[in-house]
Scaffold this motif. Structure first.
Motif, PDB file in Angstrom:
ATOM      1  N   ALA A   1      32.425  -3.130 -25.037  1.00 20.60           N
ATOM      2  CA  ALA A   1      31.877  -4.224 -25.853  1.00 20.60           C
ATOM      3  C   ALA A   1      30.872  -3.689 -26.862  1.00 20.60           C
ATOM      4  CB  ALA A   1      31.224  -5.268 -24.943  1.00 20.60           C
ATOM      5  N   ARG A   2      30.016  -2.774 -26.416  1.00 18.49           N
ATOM      6  CA  ARG A   2      29.053  -2.151 -27.340  1.00 18.49           C
ATOM      7  C   ARG A   2      29.786  -1.417 -28.457  1.00 18.49           C
ATOM      8  NH1 ARG A   2      23.767   0.536 -27.438  1.00 18.49           N
ATOM      9  NH2 ARG A   2      23.269  -0.095 -25.304  1.00 18.49           N
ATOM     10  N   ARG A   3      30.827  -0.681 -28.093  1.00 17.72           N
ATOM     11  CA  ARG A   3      31.604   0.078 -29.061  1.00 17.72           C
ATOM     12  C   ARG A   3      32.260  -0.853 -30.082  1.00 17.72           C
ATOM     13  NH1 ARG A   3      32.643   5.011 -31.584  1.00 17.72           N
ATOM     14  NH2 ARG A   3      34.862   5.279 -31.916  1.00 17.72           N
ATOM     15  N   TRP A   4      32.825  -1.966 -29.629  1.00 23.32           N
ATOM     16  CA  TRP A   4      33.416  -2.936 -30.557  1.00 23.32           C
ATOM     17  C   TRP A   4      32.374  -3.408 -31.556  1.00 23.32           C
ATOM     18  CZ3 TRP A   4      37.572  -7.065 -29.799  1.00 23.32           C
ATOM     19  CH2 TRP A   4      38.739  -6.493 -29.275  1.00 23.32           C
ATOM     20  N   ARG A   5      31.189  -3.755 -31.029  1.00 28.84           N
ATOM     21  CA  ARG A   5      30.135  -4.253 -31.901  1.00 28.84           C
ATOM     22  C   ARG A   5      29.763  -3.240 -32.969  1.00 28.84           C
ATOM     23  NH1 ARG A   5      24.630  -2.392 -32.268  1.00 28.84           N
ATOM     24  NH2 ARG A   5      24.240  -2.725 -30.064  1.00 28.84           N
ATOM     25  N   THR A   6      29.539  -1.984 -32.563  1.00 30.68           N
ATOM     26  CA  THR A   6      29.117  -0.977 -33.524  1.00 30.68           C
ATOM     27  C   THR A   6      30.227  -0.640 -34.516  1.00 30.68           C
ATOM     28  OG1 THR A   6      29.700   0.812 -31.971  1.00 30.68           O
ATOM     29  CG2 THR A   6      27.429   0.036 -31.960  1.00 30.68           C
ATOM     30  N   GLN A   7      31.479  -0.697 -34.067  1.00 30.69           N
ATOM     31  CA  GLN A   7      32.579  -0.443 -34.989  1.00 30.69           C
ATOM     32  C   GLN A   7      32.692  -1.548 -36.036  1.00 30.69           C
ATOM     33  OE1 GLN A   7      33.115   2.733 -34.711  1.00 30.69           O
ATOM     34  NE2 GLN A   7      35.319   2.686 -34.454  1.00 30.69           N
ATOM     35  N   ILE A   8      32.489  -2.785 -35.599  1.00 31.84           N
ATOM     36  CA  ILE A   8      32.503  -3.898 -36.554  1.00 31.84           C
ATOM     37  C   ILE A   8      31.337  -3.761 -37.526  1.00 31.84           C
ATOM     38  CG2 ILE A   8      32.176  -6.395 -36.780  1.00 31.84           C
ATOM     39  CD1 ILE A   8      33.761  -6.696 -34.154  1.00 31.84           C
ATOM     40  N   ASN A   9      30.151  -3.397 -36.996  1.00 30.69           N
ATOM     41  CA  ASN A   9      28.983  -3.187 -37.861  1.00 30.69           C
ATOM     42  C   ASN A   9      29.275  -2.153 -38.943  1.00 30.69           C
ATOM     43  OD1 ASN A   9      26.612  -3.327 -35.080  1.00 30.69           O
ATOM     44  ND2 ASN A   9      27.470  -4.976 -36.296  1.00 30.69           N
ATOM     45  N   GLU A  10      29.757  -0.983 -38.532  1.00 29.35           N
ATOM     46  CA  GLU A  10      29.888   0.138 -39.459  1.00 29.35           C
ATOM     47  C   GLU A  10      31.148   0.077 -40.316  1.00 29.35           C
ATOM     48  OE1 GLU A  10      28.293   4.094 -38.472  1.00 29.35           O
ATOM     49  OE2 GLU A  10      28.501   3.451 -36.384  1.00 29.35           O
ATOM     50  N   ASN A  11      32.256  -0.290 -39.705  1.00 27.91           N
ATOM     51  CA  ASN A  11      33.517  -0.270 -40.458  1.00 27.91           C
ATOM     52  C   ASN A  11      33.724  -1.522 -41.296  1.00 27.91           C
ATOM     53  OD1 ASN A  11      34.230   2.224 -39.392  1.00 27.91           O
ATOM     54  ND2 ASN A  11      35.253   1.314 -37.627  1.00 27.91           N
TER      55      ASN A  11
END
Length: 279
Positions: free
Chosen positions: A223-233
Motif C-alpha cells: 500500500a505504501r509503495r502504491w501511494r509513493t508510485q502514484i505520488n512520483e509517477n
C-alpha cells in the motif's frame, strides 16, 4: 470502449512502464550479482535496514514478509541517525540507489561509530567509496534506473544477505515471485485492451480522485509503495493506511465532510487466504 492509454508514451516520457515491466528479468540479474557474495557469520541481536524513498521500501517489504519468521527484530530506518540501541550486535544494511542519499550516508557514519556490522548496496556514489575504503561488504548494482524502478536490485540482494546469514531460505518463494510477476505483466500489458486489463481499469477509476490505499500485514508496504508510485509517477496526492489500525481512527474521518470524501477513492489490498474474519 476507447482505450485512453493507447498514447501512453506522450505522458510517460521517462519510459517508466517499460522499466517496471522488466521486473522479472531484473530479479534474475539482481540475484546473479550476489552469486559470489560471502557474508561472514557473526553474532547479531537485531537488524536495521536504512534507506529513503524507493530504496527504503525494500526494507519495509522484508520486515513485513519476515515478521513471523525472523528470530531477529527488523527495523526500517528513515533518518539521519540510528536508534539508541544500535551497536556491535546490530546488522546494519544501507540501501541507496545513487549511493549519495544524504540521510543514508549520515546513518551509515553513525553505524560505523557505533561498531555495527555493516553491509551496503548502491550503484556507486559515496556509499560505495566509503564501504570500499573501510573494508565493508558492498553490492554494486546497475546504474541508469530511476531509483523507484530499481526495486529488484535493492530488494533481492537484501534477501540474499538474509539467506547467507541463515535467517530465511527463499529460493522457492523467489521463483514463485518471478513467475507471478510474469503473469501480472501479461495480464496488464500495454497491448491488453481496457476491458481485460485490471491495471488500466483501476487507473481509469481513480483518475481525478484522491486515492486512499489500505493494506493488511504483508500488504502494508505494498500500500505504501502504491501511494509513493502514484505520488512520483502520476504527480497526484495519495495516501495509505493499514488495517486494523485504521479501524480505530481513519474510518471516522469518512463519516463527515462528504464534499471531501466524495472526491476520494479507496483501494483495499486483501488476501482472503490469510486474513481473519474480523478484517
Amino acid at each position: 470502449m476507447v482505450d485512453p492509454f493507447k498514447d501512453i508514451e506522450s505522458f510517460d516520457r521517462a519510459g517508466m512502464l517499460n522499466l517496471i515491466s522488466r521486473f522479472p528479468e531484473d530479479i534474475k540479474r539482481a540475484l546473479e550479482l550476489t552469486e559470489s557474495i560471502e557474508i561472514e557469520e557473526t553474532e547479531i541481536d537485531n537488524i536495521i535496514i536504512s534507506g529513503m524513498g524507493g530504496s527504503a521500501i525494500s526494507g519495509d517489504i522484508i520486515q513485513a514478509w519476515l515478521r513471523e519468521r525472523s528470530i531477529y527484530p527488523i527495523y526500517v530506518n528513515r533518518d539521519y541517525d540510528l536508534p539508541g540501541w544500535a551497536g556491535r550486535k546490530t546488522l546494519a544494511i544501507f540501501l541507496s540507489y545513487s549511493g549519495n542519499t544524504e540521510e543514508t550516508i549520515s546513518s551509515f557514519n553513525f553505524a560505523i561509530k557505533r561498531g555495527c556490522r555493516c553491509i551496503s548496496i548502491s550503484s556507486g556514489g559515496r556509499l560505495e567509496e566509503e564501504s570500499r575504503k573501510r573494508g565493508i561488504p558492498h553490492i554494486k548494482i546497475p546504474s541508469g534506473y530511476q531509483p523507484r524502478a530499481a526495486i529488484a536490485y535493492l530488494l533481492f540482494p537484501c534477501i540474499r544477505i538474509f539467506e547467507e546469514l541463515g535467517i530465511v531460505e527463499a529460493g522457492s518463494e523467489i521463483r514463485e515471485c518471478m513467475e507471478v510477476s510474469r503473469e501480472v505483466r501479461e495480464e496488464n500489458g500495454m497491448n491488453v485492451e481496457l476491458e481485460k486489463n485490471p491495471a488500466k481499469r483501476i487507473a481509469k477509476e481513480i483518475k481525478d480522485t484522491f486515492p486512499n490505499i489500505y493494506g493488511w500485514k504483508y500488504l502494508v508496504p505494498v500500500a505504501r509503495r502504491w501511494r509513493t508510485q502514484i505520488n512520483e509517477n502520476s504527480k497526484m496526492i495519495a495516501r495509505f493506511d493499514e488495517v486494523p489500525e485504521c479501524n480505530h481512527n481513519d474510518v471516522v474521518g469518512w463519516t463527515q465532510r462528504n464534499e471531501i470524501s466524495s472526491l476520494s477513492s479507496c483501494i483495499l489490498l486483501r488476501d482472503r487466504r490469510y486474513e481473519t474474519r474480523r478484517i
